[in-house]
Design a protein around this motif. Sequence first.
Motif, mmCIF file in Angstrom:
data_model
loop_
_atom_site.group_PDB
_atom_site.id
_atom_site.type_symbol
_atom_site.label_atom_id
_atom_site.label_comp_id
_atom_site.label_asym_id
_atom_site.label_seq_id
_atom_site.Cartn_x
_atom_site.Cartn_y
_atom_site.Cartn_z
ATOM 1 N N LYS A 38 0.843 -1.200 0.000
ATOM 2 C CA LYS A 38 0.000 0.000 0.000
ATOM 3 C C LYS A 38 0.877 1.248 0.000
ATOM 4 O O LYS A 38 1.864 1.329 0.732
ATOM 5 C CB LYS A 38 -0.904 0.033 1.242
ATOM 6 C CG LYS A 38 -1.920 -1.103 1.312
ATOM 7 C CD LYS A 38 -3.053 -0.913 0.326
ATOM 8 C CE LYS A 38 -4.136 -1.965 0.543
ATOM 9 N NZ LYS A 38 -5.252 -1.798 -0.428
ATOM 10 N N ASN A 39 0.507 2.233 -0.826
ATOM 11 C CA ASN A 39 1.176 3.520 -0.777
ATOM 12 C C ASN A 39 0.875 4.194 0.544
ATOM 13 O O ASN A 39 -0.279 4.212 1.008
ATOM 14 C CB ASN A 39 0.711 4.414 -1.928
ATOM 15 C CG ASN A 39 1.361 4.037 -3.240
ATOM 16 O OD1 ASN A 39 2.574 3.926 -3.318
ATOM 17 N ND2 ASN A 39 0.556 3.825 -4.267
ATOM 18 N N ASN A 42 -1.693 7.615 0.247
ATOM 19 C CA ASN A 42 -3.151 7.549 0.066
ATOM 20 C C ASN A 42 -3.711 6.137 0.190
ATOM 21 O O ASN A 42 -4.871 5.894 -0.140
ATOM 22 C CB ASN A 42 -3.543 8.124 -1.299
ATOM 23 C CG ASN A 42 -2.802 7.455 -2.435
ATOM 24 O OD1 ASN A 42 -2.240 6.373 -2.265
ATOM 25 N ND2 ASN A 42 -2.797 8.101 -3.586
ATOM 26 N N ASN A 43 -2.884 5.199 0.633
ATOM 27 C CA ASN A 43 -3.307 3.823 0.881
ATOM 28 C C ASN A 43 -3.729 3.096 -0.399
ATOM 29 O O ASN A 43 -4.398 2.066 -0.336
ATOM 30 C CB ASN A 43 -4.453 3.775 1.904
ATOM 31 C CG ASN A 43 -4.437 2.479 2.704
ATOM 32 O OD1 ASN A 43 -3.367 1.962 3.029
ATOM 33 N ND2 ASN A 43 -5.612 1.957 3.021
ATOM 34 N N SER A 44 -3.354 3.621 -1.546
ATOM 35 C CA SER A 44 -3.696 2.956 -2.808
ATOM 36 C C SER A 44 -2.788 1.749 -3.020
ATOM 37 O O SER A 44 -1.682 1.688 -2.480
ATOM 38 C CB SER A 44 -3.548 3.929 -3.971
ATOM 39 O OG SER A 44 -2.218 4.384 -4.082
ATOM 40 N N PRO A 45 -3.221 0.774 -3.808
ATOM 41 C CA PRO A 45 -2.403 -0.423 -4.038
ATOM 42 C C PRO A 45 -1.097 -0.083 -4.747
ATOM 43 O O PRO A 45 -1.034 0.830 -5.570
ATOM 44 C CB PRO A 45 -3.302 -1.294 -4.920
ATOM 45 C CG PRO A 45 -4.682 -0.772 -4.724
ATOM 46 C CD PRO A 45 -4.539 0.696 -4.470
ATOM 47 N N ASP A 66 4.256 0.254 -10.706
ATOM 48 C CA ASP A 66 3.261 1.230 -11.173
ATOM 49 C C ASP A 66 3.896 2.574 -11.482
ATOM 50 O O ASP A 66 3.586 3.200 -12.492
ATOM 51 C CB ASP A 66 2.152 1.395 -10.123
ATOM 52 C CG ASP A 66 1.397 0.112 -9.876
ATOM 53 O OD1 ASP A 66 1.113 -0.604 -10.854
ATOM 54 O OD2 ASP A 66 1.116 -0.197 -8.710
ATOM 55 N N ASN A 110 0.130 8.917 -7.553
ATOM 56 C CA ASN A 110 -0.659 7.762 -7.958
ATOM 57 C C ASN A 110 -0.752 7.649 -9.473
ATOM 58 O O ASN A 110 -1.754 7.204 -10.017
ATOM 59 C CB ASN A 110 -2.075 7.811 -7.350
ATOM 60 C CG ASN A 110 -2.719 6.435 -7.350
ATOM 61 O OD1 ASN A 110 -2.030 5.417 -7.328
ATOM 62 N ND2 ASN A 110 -4.039 6.400 -7.373
ATOM 63 N N LYS A 112 0.182 5.969 -12.987
ATOM 64 C CA LYS A 112 0.458 4.597 -13.369
ATOM 65 C C LYS A 112 1.262 4.541 -14.658
ATOM 66 O O LYS A 112 0.896 5.154 -15.658
ATOM 67 C CB LYS A 112 -0.862 3.815 -13.563
ATOM 68 C CG LYS A 112 -1.766 3.814 -12.339
ATOM 69 C CD LYS A 112 -1.171 2.982 -11.213
ATOM 70 C CE LYS A 112 -2.108 2.887 -10.026
ATOM 71 N NZ LYS A 112 -1.531 2.106 -8.938
#
Length: 314
Positions: A38-39, A42-45, A66, A110, A112
């Motif tokens: 997790k980042n 921002n808790n993104s994958p 990513d 974030n 990609k």
Amino acid sequence: MCILLGLTDHPDYSLILISNRDEVYQRKAERTAVRNLKNTYNNSPARVLCPVDELSGGTWLGINLDTKVFSIVLNIQELENNPNDNKQHNKGLLSRGILPLICLLNDNNNNKNNGNGNSDKLSSKADWLNTYPDIIKTRPFNLVYGDLSRNKCDLNILSLKSDATHTDTNLTEELKHYKINSTNDTTFVITNNKYSENIKDWPKIKLGQDALDELRNTKTDNIIEKCYEIATRTTLPDHRNILTSKECKALVRNSIFIPPLKVKNEDDPTIIDYGTRTTIVITVSRKTGDITYVERDNVEKNNADLIFTESTYQ
């Protein structure tokens, strides 16, 4: 001790990295794999390609698949005539293995697959102190990081080595940040000295620089094997005697590859096996931007090479 060799002006590759990890054989580690993390912003994958050190839970090298950000950490060591380079000095300090993960997971864009990752967000000493204040409580290190975009591979180096104890000095002043410009600094060799200092005391740096000059002229079809040929070059004789820790530290400054050594610490009767355990080669195609990552186990000869390509994960 470890070594990292880098080349940025090969005609077919915008970046070539050769990383040797020298470590105690008995220290357990997981081989490279894609890990779903997790980042932190921002808790993104985040899909991170990295090995894992089982003792600390961190890593010494990784790529965020990513954002295309990569990071590699090496320790800093001095000979034992430095009274501060000992277990007591390092007692209570934090593991270096968290630092690559901070680089790889501190992404607040974030974005990609566009080569526009978080390395710009950690482009200064102040950025690091703001993001991770405990960095000055970390064991001495050289940290190399940047993004693997195909057009330009400018890199950052963060280095921490105090010549005094961590309790008696302001370590903020000891934390140094450097830039490697891919246009001007086309070759670099980083090992376990304080970055940019004491180079004459580390003959392996000159050996690495000479090898990179050879690599520049290597054809694409042979690039991976040429990297491994360089990574396994040793100038050390076959040592059958047990070395002291101090003897080992002095010896390994002279060779890119460290063959198996028997080492005994002065204050511990345990004899350990030490040498270059793994070699990782990373290339970035100048034409396509494709990333190739190959890990070779130098100890367990039956283990096949692990080969990853960026296109595999799109």
